[in-house]
Design an enzyme around this catalytic site. Structure first.
Site, short mmCIF file in Angstrom:
data_model
loop_
_atom_site.label_atom_id
_atom_site.label_comp_id
_atom_site.label_asym_id
_atom_site.label_seq_id
_atom_site.Cartn_x
_atom_site.Cartn_y
_atom_site.Cartn_z
NE ARG A 235 49.14 34.93 21.30
CZ ARG A 235 48.33 33.90 21.53
NH1 ARG A 235 48.66 32.68 21.15
NH2 ARG A 235 47.18 34.08 22.17
CB SER B 13 34.86 12.07 23.90
OG SER B 13 33.70 12.82 23.60
CD GLU C 187 44.55 28.93 29.13
OE1 GLU C 187 43.85 29.33 28.20
OE2 GLU C 187 45.66 29.40 29.41
NE ARG D 107 47.95 30.15 27.17
CZ ARG D 107 47.28 30.44 26.07
NH1 ARG D 107 47.94 30.71 24.95
NH2 ARG D 107 45.96 30.48 26.08
CG HIS E 145 71.39 18.80 40.76
ND1 HIS E 145 71.01 17.73 41.52
CD2 HIS E 145 70.85 18.59 39.53
CE1 HIS E 145 70.27 16.90 40.80
NE2 HIS E 145 70.17 17.40 39.58
CD GLU F 67 72.49 20.80 45.94
OE1 GLU F 67 71.73 20.13 46.63
OE2 GLU F 67 72.31 20.98 44.69
CB SER G 156 34.72 17.25 34.01
OG SER G 156 33.55 17.23 33.21
#
Length: 366
Positions: free
Chosen positions: A206, A222, A294, A183, A49, A51, A302
């Site tokens: 990329r 789905s 995206e 990304r 970490h 610290e 939705s």
């Protein structure tokens, strides 16, 4: 003067962006007699970490020094030992903490341990900046689901493609490079099957640099319509692909995908559709802390309809496409009245070549 030390800690913490998940980004600065004697940041999950790095630089100068850190030092054993004990052993005199750790295992406990050992603490310096820096971590650690970014590119008249479906390219090269930088920082990226069928994307990162990260590629499908020769299923692609489907997927298609070593997650709602809330819960269990959605239009619609978007990233190009049949970035039913529309708060805008990036946090008046 002391604020400058905390700002330096925040600057150092930023160096770990995209590499510390599921840990937060943390920077630490040790100061003695107004001079920085040690500093460090958390570079990657599993490594020391911030610290600890600062203490290693300062060595004996840490005794009697003041520590500036953007997040409360950890007080428990996780992937690494607790930082509070290291600070106590180094006999640091005072610890300035921008914000307490939202992790229930730590929240306030690090501060208590330091104070019990005679180390003075000061809470709240640059707290707003610290909260923004680690907004992804805070959301994931408190909700156990990833922080959702809704990203799209559109024309001035709100189109993401022409009426024939042509969409390459709406934005300029600088804007597209920026998307790849995003990304490189998020844990996962999500698209719907319509985007896969229309664009046949790879969804890889990329960039012309070393140490590139390829987020988990999540596909909503789905009914298992994805072609077996889709680029996103290529086993040579770096990173991992996860197909999210329902019980409607044909058994043979599922078998073929499994033979290609594609991970499959079945997440159905009572109506037989993909349950986005359940999906986010499962991604959270995978330690996916951030998700870049995206598209396409119906998928984004939705996510908005379910109230699952945490931040909007809209790239706007100075072009006019027109066309009654040209699609817009967010589909779905939409609100009946403007007062019910999602509005962005704390908006920011920046130029990327000829394009504009507008960011903000969506809120809805009901």
């Amino acid at each position: 003067m002391t604020k400058n030390f905390m700002l330096r800690a925040l600057e150092l913490a930023e160096k770990g962006r995209g590499r510390t998940s599921p840990n937060p980004m943390v920077g630490a600065v040790l100061v003695k007699n107004g001079i920085i004697v040690g500093e460090g940041f958390h570079p990657q999950v599993g490594q020391a970490h911030a610290e600890i790095y600062a203490l290693d630089v300062a060595k004996e100068k840490a005794q009697g020094a003041s520590l500036y850190v953007n997040l409360e030092p950890c007080s428990h054993y996780g992937r690494t030992p607790p930082c509070t004990q290291a600070l106590i052993q180094a006999r640091v005199a005072k610890v300035h903490i921008a914000m307490l750790d939202p992790n229930p295992m730590v929240n306030g406990q690090g501060k208590k341990q330091l104070e019990a050992a005679g180390i003075a603490t000061h809470i709240g310096e640059c707290e707003e900046e610290a909260q923004i820096l680690n907004e992804v971590f805070t959301h994931w650690i408190t909700h156990k689901t990833p922080y959702v970014y809704a990203k799209y590119a559109m024309s001035l008249d709100g189109k993401i493609a022409t009426q024939t479906g042509d969409s390459r390219w709406i934005t300029s090269a600088p804007a597209r490079t920026y998307v790849h930088q995003i990304r490189n920082q998020v844990d996962a990226i999500l698209v719907g099957i319509e985007t896969v069928l229309a664009d046949n994307p790879q969804l890889t990162t990329r960039l012309k640099q070393e140490n590139i990260s390829h987020p988990l590629r999540v596909i909503l499908d789905s009914q298992g319509r994805i072609p077996l020769d889709a680029k996103i299923l290529d086993k040579e692609l770096p990173g991992e692909t996860l197909l999210v489907t329902t019980k409607k997927i044909p058994a043979q298609k599922r078998k073929s995908l499994e033979e290609k070593k594609i991970s499959i997650e079945q997440v159905s709602s009572e109506e037989g559709r993909i349950d986005l809330q359940k999906l986010l819960q499962k991604l959270g269990e995978r330690e996916v802390t951030s998700l870049l959605v995206e598209g396409g239009s119906q998928v984004l619609g939705s996510f908005f309809e379910k109230g699952l978007v945490n931040k909007v990233m809209a790239f706007v190009a100075p072009i006019v496409i027109g066309g009654k049949g040209a699609p817009s970035p967010v589909g779905g039913k939409g609100p009946a009245f403007l007062r019910e529309a999602w509005r962005l708060e704390k908006t920011q805008m920046e130029c990327l070549g000829p394009d504009f990036l507008i960011q903000g946090y969506p809120v809805q008046n009901r």
